[in-house]
Design a protein around this motif. Structure first.
Motif, short mmCIF file in Angstrom:
data_model
loop_
_atom_site.label_atom_id
_atom_site.label_comp_id
_atom_site.label_asym_id
_atom_site.label_seq_id
_atom_site.Cartn_x
_atom_site.Cartn_y
_atom_site.Cartn_z
N SER A 156 -68.20 44.16 -31.23
CA SER A 156 -69.03 43.77 -32.44
C SER A 156 -67.90 42.83 -33.18
CB SER A 156 -69.19 45.10 -33.11
OG SER A 156 -68.04 45.58 -33.58
N GLU A 157 -66.69 42.97 -32.99
CA GLU A 157 -65.78 42.25 -33.72
C GLU A 157 -65.48 40.88 -32.99
OE1 GLU A 157 -62.47 44.73 -34.37
OE2 GLU A 157 -63.51 46.12 -35.75
N GLY A 158 -66.12 40.67 -31.81
CA GLY A 158 -65.74 39.55 -30.99
C GLY A 158 -64.49 39.41 -30.18
N HIS A 159 -64.01 40.47 -30.15
CA HIS A 159 -62.60 40.71 -29.09
C HIS A 159 -63.17 41.14 -27.67
CE1 HIS A 159 -60.58 41.75 -33.27
NE2 HIS A 159 -60.65 40.41 -33.03
N ILE A 160 -63.76 40.17 -27.16
CA ILE A 160 -64.32 40.54 -25.79
C ILE A 160 -63.36 40.99 -24.72
CG2 ILE A 160 -65.95 39.69 -23.85
CD1 ILE A 160 -67.20 39.68 -26.67
N GLY A 161 -62.16 40.40 -24.62
CA GLY A 161 -61.16 40.76 -23.82
C GLY A 161 -60.84 42.37 -23.79
N ASP A 162 -60.57 42.70 -25.10
CA ASP A 162 -60.46 44.05 -25.39
C ASP A 162 -61.28 45.08 -25.22
OD1 ASP A 162 -57.70 43.32 -26.44
OD2 ASP A 162 -58.32 43.31 -28.48
N ALA A 163 -62.57 44.64 -25.58
CA ALA A 163 -64.13 45.25 -25.35
C ALA A 163 -64.06 45.65 -23.81
CB ALA A 163 -65.13 44.71 -25.71
N LYS A 164 -63.69 44.45 -22.94
CA LYS A 164 -63.84 44.68 -21.46
C LYS A 164 -62.89 45.84 -20.75
CE LYS A 164 -63.23 41.88 -17.35
NZ LYS A 164 -61.76 42.51 -17.18
N ALA A 165 -61.53 45.60 -21.58
CA ALA A 165 -60.62 46.69 -21.32
C ALA A 165 -60.94 48.10 -21.51
CB ALA A 165 -59.16 46.29 -21.76
N ALA A 166 -61.54 48.24 -22.66
CA ALA A 166 -62.02 49.52 -23.25
C ALA A 166 -62.82 50.20 -22.49
CB ALA A 166 -62.10 49.50 -24.55
N TYR A 167 -63.77 49.32 -22.09
CA TYR A 167 -65.14 49.95 -21.42
C TYR A 167 -64.69 50.12 -19.99
CZ TYR A 167 -68.47 47.96 -24.63
OH TYR A 167 -69.34 47.71 -25.74
N GLU A 168 -63.63 49.40 -19.36
CA GLU A 168 -63.25 49.77 -18.03
C GLU A 168 -62.42 51.00 -17.96
OE1 GLU A 168 -61.33 46.25 -16.84
OE2 GLU A 168 -63.11 45.16 -16.19
N LYS A 169 -61.64 51.16 -18.91
CA LYS A 169 -61.03 52.27 -19.28
C LYS A 169 -61.86 53.59 -19.53
CE LYS A 169 -56.56 54.24 -19.60
NZ LYS A 169 -55.65 53.93 -18.44
N CYS A 170 -62.92 53.43 -20.12
CA CYS A 170 -64.00 54.62 -20.08
C CYS A 170 -64.56 55.08 -18.90
CB CYS A 170 -65.09 54.18 -21.25
SG CYS A 170 -66.45 55.34 -21.07
N LEU A 171 -64.65 54.11 -18.06
CA LEU A 171 -65.36 54.41 -16.67
C LEU A 171 -64.46 55.17 -15.85
CD1 LEU A 171 -67.39 51.30 -15.92
CD2 LEU A 171 -68.25 53.42 -16.54
N GLU A 172 -63.28 55.05 -15.80
CA GLU A 172 -62.09 55.64 -15.15
C GLU A 172 -62.36 57.24 -15.18
OE1 GLU A 172 -58.32 54.54 -16.21
OE2 GLU A 172 -58.56 52.29 -15.59
N TYR A 173 -62.88 57.69 -16.41
CA TYR A 173 -63.22 59.35 -16.65
C TYR A 173 -64.47 59.69 -15.91
CZ TYR A 173 -59.18 58.72 -19.61
OH TYR A 173 -57.74 58.51 -20.08
N MET A 225 -73.93 57.39 -22.21
CA MET A 225 -72.44 56.66 -22.58
C MET A 225 -72.14 55.81 -21.62
SD MET A 225 -68.96 57.97 -24.09
CE MET A 225 -68.63 58.69 -22.28
N TYR A 226 -71.90 56.47 -20.36
CA TYR A 226 -71.48 55.86 -19.32
C TYR A 226 -72.35 54.67 -18.68
CZ TYR A 226 -67.68 59.43 -18.47
OH TYR A 226 -66.63 60.22 -18.73
N GLY A 227 -73.71 54.97 -18.78
CA GLY A 227 -74.59 54.08 -18.33
C GLY A 227 -74.38 52.69 -19.32
N ARG A 228 -74.40 52.93 -20.50
CA ARG A 228 -74.39 51.95 -21.58
C ARG A 228 -73.00 51.13 -21.41
NH1 ARG A 228 -77.87 48.70 -24.72
NH2 ARG A 228 -76.73 48.21 -26.43
N CYS A 229 -72.08 51.69 -21.05
CA CYS A 229 -70.96 51.25 -20.76
C CYS A 229 -70.79 50.14 -19.44
CB CYS A 229 -69.69 52.12 -20.43
SG CYS A 229 -67.96 51.42 -20.40
N CYS A 230 -71.60 50.61 -18.56
CA CYS A 230 -71.77 49.58 -17.33
C CYS A 230 -72.45 48.39 -17.87
CB CYS A 230 -72.30 50.36 -16.27
SG CYS A 230 -71.30 51.41 -15.50
#
Length: 704
Positions: free
Chosen positions: A107-124, A138-143
């Motif tokens: 939402s703040e426009g930091h797409i690289g950080d968002a991508k890294a955070a989403y990928e980290k979420c999916l690891e769980y 949540m996992y579906g929305r993350c993907c």
């Protein structure tokens, strides 16, 4: 006996009621224990939970039971301590923590950080573990968000990969309603990208089947998205089917349901736009005006958005139909509604408005002013970060081509038409009408007849394919209606007294098929007219209206031998405008074009209409074939040409011969003695005579 039976039935109903009430109490206790809340926005319920100590505050409730809703509410008044909550959350529920971090970064426009955070979420995510429904969502929305990030980067393979993972997660966890929600978004993403319509339609079918199976709560919008996918794929039958299904969801007893005006408008506009694309203007106008008549209560901005959108389509329709006065009125009204639009993507509508204004001015012949509006539209379009209308760059290129063609800058016009062609082919789009017509016109105006002929054949083949597609659509619709009727009959086999429904379904199907047959017949007539017009275009010089060089060759090959076998002679005449280059240099190319048109009119009015063949031979040269003619009659024709042009008194100050425009004429009369020679010999002899005439200028020479 009768009274006792009634009492027993009453006792059964009481027992059944008590049993249902008992199970309701068990279910209520179960859901309260496990924390599932269907009314997530019920503030009183949340406050009650906080007061009972079951959850600490609203933020904690959202974190545990609905992380997606927590992300939406993160700036709400209930979440003043969200930052602290997030820090604690990172320790005991890192998956939710990374999902929320990804949402905030995005939402703040930091797409690289968002991508890294989403990928980290999916690891769980553990597919073997049955998750809470909200965690699965949540996992579906993350993907889904990762797919969108890759889509914006142009990596469509990665996008599809994450969309597939999303679908698998939601299916495994049983979150079917959320899966349909995401399918709706994904179908919309796919049909707007290169070669994505096939996958979009396949996914749309899966979406509709799943949505119907689970009784999805917004079937109208689901059908609407499916219709758009089929429309983008060029399948008119399925488009109409689904858009009508969507419209049925928003209409009851012939009236639009309260609160559904916006959605009903979108459906009506889509139907109108489909008819507009097929150049079926009357039904298109009807649907668009019906959409314009709907009012969206209590939302001025949304009402302005839909009114502007309808007026854009009506303007486009009336420009294409040639009703320029109505088009101008709609444009003026559209400008008024655009003043009320303040939403983020309103700039897209303003770009389209400028483009339509350019098309309108181009239709009026005001090409310079049209070019100014088009430049504004293109500049704003290139600056728009998120443009709402797919493939609008192709529309702009075609508009540029039309304007430059009107300005007689045919090479520049051709460049823009070719750009539109390249983008259309690269994206696998089906609508080729506008740029193919433009390319044919340009090559014809530039006297590049081989290319004009080539693209003319391509254009004719395209029109034939449109007719075949329309016939295919009719066949598909026949099959669809037969299936619908068969399914209806099967369902009614075990139900008595409902044959009326079957009869009505058959009658309705017959009416619809009759209407579709009429539409296809009209389409066939339209294509035949287009084909005939193009055939004429391929034979006629675009500037003067005379036959072109290609038509001359065809005429000579077909008729020359017949002319020589006739008892009378045949003459070939070559005419050339005197000092035409000096005229162009002195008066300009536009005036030069006007002079060529005037000379062409002179030749047409001076020659015999039924027998003589007149063609523009090239540049300022013209050729006339006069069959069944004597030398005396030929002299009269040539003198009439000279006199008619002299009476026009076209000024030519740069001519050393005369102060008005003049022409030189060379003629050759052929006889049976030349029967063995081809027509090129006769043309060469006429050209030799013209050469002699040009030594004096403003005269004619007959070579026999």
């Amino acid at each position: 006996m009768g009274r006792r039976r009634r009492k027993r039935r009453s006792m059964r109903w009481v027992a059944l009621f008590l049993l249902v009430a008992f199970f309701c109490l068990i279910a209520q206790n179960y859901y309260r224990t496990h924390g599932y809340r269907t009314k997530r926005n019920n503030e009183e319920h949340i406050h009650a939970l906080v007061a009972s100590g079951e959850v600490k505050d609203y933020a904690t409730y959202l974190l545990y039971y609905d992380p997606i809703e927590y992300r939406r509410e993160i700036t709400d008044r209930y979440c003043e301590d969200c930052a602290k909550e997030l820090e604690e959350l990172a320790q005991y529920n890192p998956a939710v923590y990374y999902f929320i971090q990804g949402s905030m970064h995005e939402s703040e426009g930091h797409i690289g950080d968002a991508k890294a955070a989403y990928e980290k979420c999916l690891e769980y995510y553990d597919p073997n573990e049955k998750n809470d429904i909200y965690v699965a969502k949540m996992y579906g929305r993350c993907c889904y968000r990762l797919g969108i990030i890759y889509r914006n980067k142009g990596d469509y393979e990665a996008m599809k990969s994450y969309f597939d993972i999303m679908a698998a997660i939601l299916k495994e966890q049983g979150a079917m309603s959320d899966l349909v929600n995401n399918y709706i978004n994904i179908v919309g993403e796919y049909y707007e990208i290169e070669d994505g319509t096939t996958y979009a339609t396949a996914l749309a079918e899966e979406m509709v089947n799943l949505g119907n199976a689970i009784e999805y709560d917004d079937k109208g919008y689901m059908y609407y998205v499916a219709a758009l996918a089929y429309g983008a794929d060029g399948n008119s039958a399925m488009f109409i089917n689904y858009i009508m299904e969507a419209l049925d969801e928003y209409i009851e007893n012939g009236e639009v349901l309260a609160g559904e005006e916006y959605n009903a408008c979108l459906c009506l506009i889509s139907i109108g736009h489909e008819y507009l694309t097929e150049k079926n203007y009357d039904p298109a106008r009807g649907y668009l005006l019906e959409a314009y008549g709907l009012e969206i209560a209590d939302d001025t901005e949304l009402n302005a958005e839909i009114k502007a959108y309808v007026l854009q389509n009506l303007t486009d329709l009336e420009i294409r139909a040639g009703n320029l006065e109505d088009a101008g009125d709609y444009l003026s009204e559209c400008a008024v509604w655009l003043e009320y639009e303040n939403r983020i993507n309103a700039e897209s509508d303003r770009v389209v408005y400028r483009g339509l204004r350019a098309e309108y001015l181009c239709a009026l012949g005001e090409y310079e002013e049209a070019l100014e509006y088009l430049e504004e539209a293109y500049l704003t379009f290139t600056r728009c970060q998120s443009f709402e209308y797919a493939n609008y760059d192709i529309t702009i290129y075609v508009d540029y081509g039309n304007v430059y063609y009107g300005l007689k800058d045919y090479e520049t016009a051709l460049t823009y038409y070719m750009s539109a062609k390249a983008l259309t082919e690269f994206r696998g789009l089906s609508n080729k009408d506008d740029y193919l017509r433009g390319i044919c016109n340009c090559y014809s105006a530039m006297e590049d007849y081989p290319n004009a002929l080539h693209y003319g054949e391509v254009y004719r083949e395209y029109l034939n394919n449109q007719l075949m597609a329309a016939q295919s659509t009719q066949s598909a619709f026949f099959e669809y209606m037969n299936n619908q009727q068969s399914n209806t009959i099967v369902k009614l086999e075990n139900v008595r007294g409902r044959m009326f429904v079957v009869i009505m379904a058959a009658v309705s199907g017959l009416l619809v098929l009759t209407f579709l047959t009429i539409q296809i017949r009209n389409k066939k007539k339209q294509i035949e007219v287009e084909s005939e017009n193009f055939h004429k275009l391929s034979e006629v010089d675009g500037l003067t209206g005379l036959y072109n060089r290609r038509s001359l060759d065809e005429y000579m090959q077909k008729h020359w031998a017949e002319h020589l076998k006739s008892d009378k002679s045949v003459a070939v005449v070559m005419a050339d405008v005197d000092h035409f280059k000096k005229y162009n240099d002195h008066y300009g190319h536009q005036m030069g074009d006007d002079v060529l048109v005037a000379v062409a009119d002179t030749l047409k009015s001076s020659c015999r209409k039924d027998t003589d063949f007149i063609a523009r031979y090239g540049g300022e040269e013209f050729l006339i074939v006069l069959p069944d003619i004597t030398k005396e009659l030929l002299k009269k024709v040539l003198l009439r040409i000279e006199k008619t042009l002299e009476e026009k008194a076209i000024p030519h100050e740069a001519s050393p011969v005369s102060d008005i425009l003049t022409i030189s004429i060379g003629a050759h009369i052929c006889s049976k003695a030349e029967e063995e020679k081809d027509y090129e010999y006769a043309i060469k002899q006429a050209d030799n005579a013209l050469y002699k005439a040009k030594e004096k200028r403003n005269c004619y020479v007959i070579d026999q």
